[in-house]
Structure formats: C-alpha cells, structure tokens
Motif scaffolding. Structure first.
Motif, PDB file in Angstrom:
ATOM      1  N   ARG A  60       0.880  -1.290   0.080  1.00  0.00           N
ATOM      2  CA  ARG A  60       0.235  -0.117  -0.018  1.00  0.00           C
ATOM      3  C   ARG A  60       0.874   1.410  -0.070  1.00  0.00           C
ATOM      4  N   LEU A  61       1.979   1.269   0.853  1.00  0.00           N
ATOM      5  CA  LEU A  61       2.688   2.384   0.720  1.00  0.00           C
ATOM      6  C   LEU A  61       3.569   2.728  -0.665  1.00  0.00           C
ATOM      7  N   LEU A  62       3.909   1.321  -0.991  1.00  0.00           N
ATOM      8  CA  LEU A  62       4.816   1.365  -2.238  1.00  0.00           C
ATOM      9  C   LEU A  62       3.851   2.027  -3.125  1.00  0.00           C
ATOM     10  N   TRP A  63       2.835   1.436  -3.445  1.00  0.00           N
ATOM     11  CA  TRP A  63       1.717   1.713  -4.372  1.00  0.00           C
ATOM     12  C   TRP A  63       1.445   3.437  -4.293  1.00  0.00           C
ATOM     13  N   ALA A  64       1.245   3.899  -3.064  1.00  0.00           N
ATOM     14  CA  ALA A  64       0.677   5.264  -2.851  1.00  0.00           C
ATOM     15  C   ALA A  64       1.955   6.060  -3.501  1.00  0.00           C
ATOM     16  N   GLY A  65       2.958   5.796  -2.814  1.00  0.00           N
ATOM     17  CA  GLY A  65       4.430   6.705  -3.376  1.00  0.00           C
ATOM     18  C   GLY A  65       4.485   6.815  -4.631  1.00  0.00           C
ATOM     19  N   GLY A  66       4.232   5.514  -5.198  1.00  0.00           N
ATOM     20  CA  GLY A  66       4.458   5.553  -6.962  1.00  0.00           C
ATOM     21  C   GLY A  66       3.436   6.422  -7.640  1.00  0.00           C
ATOM     22  N   VAL A  67       2.268   6.032  -6.925  1.00  0.00           N
ATOM     23  CA  VAL A  67       0.977   7.158  -7.875  1.00  0.00           C
ATOM     24  C   VAL A  67       1.430   8.647  -7.757  1.00  0.00           C
ATOM     25  N   ILE A  68       1.957   9.219  -6.544  1.00  0.00           N
ATOM     26  CA  ILE A  68       2.199  10.487  -6.374  1.00  0.00           C
ATOM     27  C   ILE A  68       3.420  10.932  -7.197  1.00  0.00           C
ATOM     28  N   SER A  69       4.472   9.916  -7.121  1.00  0.00           N
ATOM     29  CA  SER A  69       5.622  10.108  -8.091  1.00  0.00           C
ATOM     30  C   SER A  69       5.100  10.200  -9.458  1.00  0.00           C
ATOM     31  N   ALA A  70       4.393   9.173  -9.784  1.00  0.00           N
ATOM     32  CA  ALA A  70       3.927   9.411 -11.363  1.00  0.00           C
ATOM     33  C   ALA A  70       2.983  10.541 -11.687  1.00  0.00           C
ATOM     34  N   LEU A  71       2.237  10.865 -10.967  1.00  0.00           N
ATOM     35  CA  LEU A  71       1.306  12.240 -11.087  1.00  0.00           C
ATOM     36  C   LEU A  71       2.587  13.285 -11.356  1.00  0.00           C
ATOM     37  N   GLY A  72       3.585  13.719 -10.382  1.00  0.00           N
ATOM     38  CA  GLY A  72       4.392  14.465 -10.768  1.00  0.00           C
ATOM     39  C   GLY A  72       5.179  14.639 -12.073  1.00  0.00           C
ATOM     40  N   THR A  73       5.315  13.262 -12.511  1.00  0.00           N
ATOM     41  CA  THR A  73       6.227  12.877 -13.731  1.00  0.00           C
ATOM     42  C   THR A  73       5.072  13.230 -14.952  1.00  0.00           C
ATOM     43  N   TRP A  74       3.878  12.841 -14.817  1.00  0.00           N
ATOM     44  CA  TRP A  74       2.984  13.148 -16.006  1.00  0.00           C
ATOM     45  C   TRP A  74       2.527  14.499 -16.023  1.00  0.00           C
ATOM     46  N   LEU A  75       2.831  15.502 -15.244  1.00  0.00           N
ATOM     47  CA  LEU A  75       2.711  16.890 -15.366  1.00  0.00           C
ATOM     48  C   LEU A  75       3.807  17.545 -16.199  1.00  0.00           C
ATOM     49  N   LEU A  76       4.845  16.616 -16.180  1.00  0.00           N
ATOM     50  CA  LEU A  76       5.798  17.271 -17.078  1.00  0.00           C
ATOM     51  C   LEU A  76       5.945  16.503 -18.575  1.00  0.00           C
ATOM     52  N   VAL A  77       5.168  15.352 -18.508  1.00  0.00           N
ATOM     53  CA  VAL A  77       5.125  14.584 -20.082  1.00  0.00           C
ATOM     54  C   VAL A  77       4.758  15.450 -20.892  1.00  0.00           C
ATOM     55  N   GLN A  78       3.639  16.134 -20.953  1.00  0.00           N
ATOM     56  CA  GLN A  78       3.212  17.248 -21.919  1.00  0.00           C
ATOM     57  C   GLN A  78       4.014  18.510 -21.850  1.00  0.00           C
ATOM     58  N   ALA A  79       4.298  18.977 -20.794  1.00  0.00           N
ATOM     59  CA  ALA A  79       4.718  20.242 -20.606  1.00  0.00           C
ATOM     60  C   ALA A  79       6.341  20.567 -21.182  1.00  0.00           C
ATOM     61  N   ILE A  80       7.297  19.702 -20.915  1.00  0.00           N
ATOM     62  CA  ILE A  80       8.676  19.771 -21.344  1.00  0.00           C
ATOM     63  C   ILE A  80       8.609  19.672 -22.931  1.00  0.00           C
ATOM     64  N   PRO A  81       8.145  18.402 -23.615  1.00  0.00           N
ATOM     65  CA  PRO A  81       8.062  18.659 -25.145  1.00  0.00           C
ATOM     66  C   PRO A  81       7.415  19.962 -25.727  1.00  0.00           C
ATOM     67  N   ALA A  82       6.120  20.225 -25.098  1.00  0.00           N
ATOM     68  CA  ALA A  82       5.153  21.224 -25.619  1.00  0.00           C
ATOM     69  C   ALA A  82       6.038  22.815 -25.340  1.00  0.00           C
ATOM     70  N   HIS A  83       6.944  22.806 -24.436  1.00  0.00           N
ATOM     71  CA  HIS A  83       7.610  23.929 -24.061  1.00  0.00           C
ATOM     72  C   HIS A  83       8.846  24.016 -25.221  1.00  0.00           C
ATOM     73  N   VAL A  84       9.269  23.002 -25.383  1.00  0.00           N
ATOM     74  CA  VAL A  84      10.402  23.081 -26.259  1.00  0.00           C
ATOM     75  C   VAL A  84      10.089  23.281 -27.780  1.00  0.00           C
ATOM     76  N   LEU A  85       9.008  22.708 -28.134  1.00  0.00           N
ATOM     77  CA  LEU A  85       8.292  22.714 -29.259  1.00  0.00           C
ATOM     78  C   LEU A  85       7.777  24.321 -29.739  1.00  0.00           C
ATOM     79  N   LEU A  86       7.176  24.899 -28.749  1.00  0.00           N
ATOM     80  CA  LEU A  86       6.581  26.000 -28.856  1.00  0.00           C
ATOM     81  C   LEU A  86       7.502  27.190 -29.106  1.00  0.00           C
ATOM     82  N   VAL A  87       8.830  26.897 -28.033  1.00  0.00           N
ATOM     83  CA  VAL A  87       9.883  27.950 -28.310  1.00  0.00           C
ATOM     84  C   VAL A  87      10.724  27.725 -29.467  1.00  0.00           C
TER      85      VAL A  87
END
Length: 435
Positions: free
Chosen positions: A11-38
């Motif tokens: 349960r702890l392993l899974w919950a930590g992974g969910v929070i970590s993955a959410l933070g990562t997915w915030l950047l999944v679109q942001a970093i490539p989109a930032h580079v492409l738009l600039v």
C-alpha cells in the motif's frame, strides 16, 4: 482488484508510486510542448524523449545486477532522492540557449529510473506473492497509471499555460521526495542482506547467470521479442503525439484531452486485467490486445478531430496497457525472484533501445511519409507482433507456487499447515465411508 492493498508495505509502495507518477506526468506534456513552442523544431522535441531512453540503454543490464545485489528498499529510497535533485536542475535549463542543461537533467532523472524500475518489478512479487494477489497488484498499477494520465494530462496543460513550466518542475521534484518517504516507511525485509561490493567481474558473472535463466525460459524469451517489436511501433508514434495534438487537433489543450483519453483507457484496462489475467491463456489474450492496439494506433494518428481521436486513444490506452502488463505478469511468475531484477532490466533495456530508436526515427519518418504513412507502418508492425505472439509464445504458462506476503506470513503458514493434513483427512474419510 483491491485485495493487494490489504498489505501495508505494498500500500505504501503503491501510494508513493502514484504521487511520483502524477508529478512526472505533469511534465510529460509540458517539457516537449515547451521546447516545441519555443523552438518549433521536431528534432529538439524528439531529443527530449530520446534523453529519457538513453540511460536505460546504456546502464540497464548493470542496473539489474545492482538491483539483485543490493537491498531493494534502500535502493528505491536513494534513487527517488536522486531523481528529485535531477528534476530540480531542470529549472536551470528552461531558458532558450540552455536546453543542453534540460537534456542533461532528463538523462540524470532517467538514470535514477534505471535502478528504480527493476527494483519495483522485483519487489512487488516479494511483497504480494506470485498468486492472485500479483494480478491484483498489476491491475492496481494499471488503474493508477490510468488515473494519473487522466488527471495529469489536462492538469499539466492548464498549469503550463497559467503558471509556466517552472512550477511543474517543482511539483515533480516534490513528488519524488514523497515517494522516497513512502518507501522509507515500509518495513525492512526480514534477513536483509548487506549490499555486496559490485566489481566488473561480479557484474559480468551475474549477467551471465541472468542470461542462463532467460535462456531456460522460452516463454520469457518469446515475450521479450514481442514486447520489443510492439514498443518500437509505439515509441515512433509516441514521439509524434505532442505535434499531432498541437498541429492537427487544435493545440496543447486538446493534446491534454488526448492524454486523458489514454488515461481512461488505462482505467478500463485495470478491471479487464483483473478479470482475464488468471482466466485466459496469456498467448490468446496478448494476441487479441495487440490487434486491438494496432487498430487504435491507426485510428488516432489519422484523425483530424477530437471526435475520432478520443475513442482511438481510449482503445490504445486500454489494449496497449494490457499488452505491456501481460508479459510483465508472466515474467514475474516464471522467473525466480533472486534474478528477477536482472531479467526485468533486460526487458527494460530492450524497451529503451527501441524507444530511443522510435523517438529519433518517428519525427524523421513523419516528415518523409507524413503522419498517415507513419500510422500505417506502426500499425502493421504491431500486427506483426500479434502474429509473432500467436506463433512463438507457448500456450500453457506454468505458474510457480505463490509466495506468501511477508505481512501475512503467520496466517499463510497456518493455512499451509492445515493444507498438509488435507490428503490424510480425505483418505481417512474415504476409509470411514467404506466401513
């Protein structure tokens, strides 16, 4: 589907992974989109994806040896802290002319993931066993992945437009710190072995042992080849997902909707996996999911509106997720846990090799044959993986005896003790019946 959550450490392993993955997915679109738009450059956008695959390709096999030699709990804590620091460095590389810092930070973050992911794959069956609870754990991972994609895609697009990429980077770094804390709260494994000194000769010896184990398992060998072929097609299309959304579907906000549709598909995959993974032969199930994924790939990347793109994205999310989870579940069951880190790292290295190839080749192929031609080629490759599955993966998959979870070992031991007497009781009842 939620039975594995009864085990505190998972349960702890899974919950930590969910929070970590959410933070990562915030950047999944942001970093490539930032580079492409600039920059407006497909090449520079593709390099952000290639930077994530390169460390896995270079360090993957050695990382599997480290995973099997060192304490996996401590390793996951250390790598989460390292990835938090690597993401924080990205703050120095978001200005024009300093993207080399961004690429270096992406490579560093991915390097931490090279050690974290095999440890995750090996630690999960050690916590929940290799029986039905493992199917529950894999279904929960698919559910979490879907929920993160569903929320992370549009949230990342909204925050990128309103707050800027720097706030998203800070959120991702914080998520890794939370994951490290969650892992630190898990119990130390009983009889934890000391971390052994890793030498070049020891790495080569352990890699050779892992290779022997893999050669002795034709199921794992066949699934490795199928997985590599499928992910090669998937990576070439993934590299073009952001440009597809921005140029053909109407902008970064609609790209977030497509990512959310992929997340809905992952959510649908979770109950399907729980219902089918222990009931349907892996060969038949994997063949069907690969065929459905190929149809979704062609549908999405030939779309010109959200009306056709979103259903296709849901299909890719659902059946593509199942196509990735099925081989992992089989490998977790047929490979001994002592070498599971090495075998998982071999799979990750193969995935990274084709992922890197796809991330680099996808934009160039799209420029040469356009998105429609790329969609047709990738779909045919995925169909070829389905045919190969039907021809090479053995029909029967023999599952190893389930390992009882550590947190419920007492109850399991009592159950096993009672089960030892069942044959004698049955024989005694039969004799009483004859009398």
């Amino acid at each position: 589907m939620f039975q594995a959550l009864r085990i505190r450490d998972f349960r702890l392993l899974w919950a930590g992974g969910v929070i970590s993955a959410l933070g990562t997915w915030l950047l999944v679109q942001a970093i490539p989109a930032h580079v492409l738009l600039v920059t407006g450059s497909l090449r520079d956008t593709g390099l952000t994806l290639a930077a994530q695959f390169l460390p896995v390709l270079v360090f993957g096999p050695a990382a599997g040896v480290v995973t099997d030699r060192w304490d996996r709990r401590r390793l996951m804590i250390a790598t989460s802290l390292f990835r938090a620091g690597a993401v924080a460095v990205m703050l120095l590389g978001v200005s024009p002319g300093r993207y080399w810092v961004l690429y270096a930070a992406l490579i560093a973050e991915s390097s931490g993931g090279v050690l974290y992911l095999p440890a995750w794959q090996a630690r999960t069956p050690a916590l929940v066993g290799t029986g039905t609870l493992l199917s529950s754990a894999n279904s929960l991972n698919a559910l979490a992945d879907g929920a993160v994609r569903l929320v992370g895609g549009p949230l990342g697009g909204i925050l990128l437009a309103s707050c800027g990429v720097r706030w998203l980077i800070c959120a991702d770094a914080l998520s890794y710190l939370v994951a490290a804390a969650a892992n630190a709260l898990t119990a130390r494994p009983a009889g934890t072995r000391a971390s052994r000194t890793t030498t070049i000769a020891g790495v080569v010896r352990d890699l050779a042992e892992g290779g022997r184990v893999l050669r002795a398992q034709p199921k794992a060998q066949a699934l490795l080849l199928v997985t590599v072929i499928f992910l090669a097609a998937n990576a070439s299309l993934s590299a073009m997902l952001i440009p597809l959304g921005i140029w053909r579907l109407g902008g970064s906000q609609n790209t977030g909707f497509v990512l959310s549709a992929l997340g809905v598909g992952f959510l649908l995959a979770a109950p399907l996996l729980r219902a089918l993974l222990d009931r349907v032969q892996p060969r038949s199930l994997l063949t069907a999911t690969l065929i459905a994924t190929a149809a979704g790939q062609f549908g999405l990347f030939t779309s010109t509106s959200l009306a056709t793109a979103l259903p296709a994205a849901v299909a890719i999310g659902a059946f593509g997720s199942m196509s990735e989870v099925i081989p992992k579940a089989v490998v977790q069951r047929v490979i001994p846990n002592a070498v599971l880190g090495r075998i998982s790292a071999i799979f990750l290295t193969g995935e990274a090799a084709v992922g890197l190839l796809g991330a680099v080749a996808g934009p160039f192929l799209a420029q040469a044959v356009h998105l429609t031609g790329l969609a047709a080629a990738a779909s045919l490759v995925t169909l070829a993986a389905a045919v190969l599955t039907c021809l090479t993966v053995p029909r029967q998959v023999r599952v190893r005896a389930a390992i009882p979870p550590a947190s419920s070992s007492g109850r399991r031991e009592r159950q096993l003790s009672i089960s030892r007497f069942k044959p004698y009781l049955k024989g005694f009842a039969a004799r009483v019946g004859r009398w």
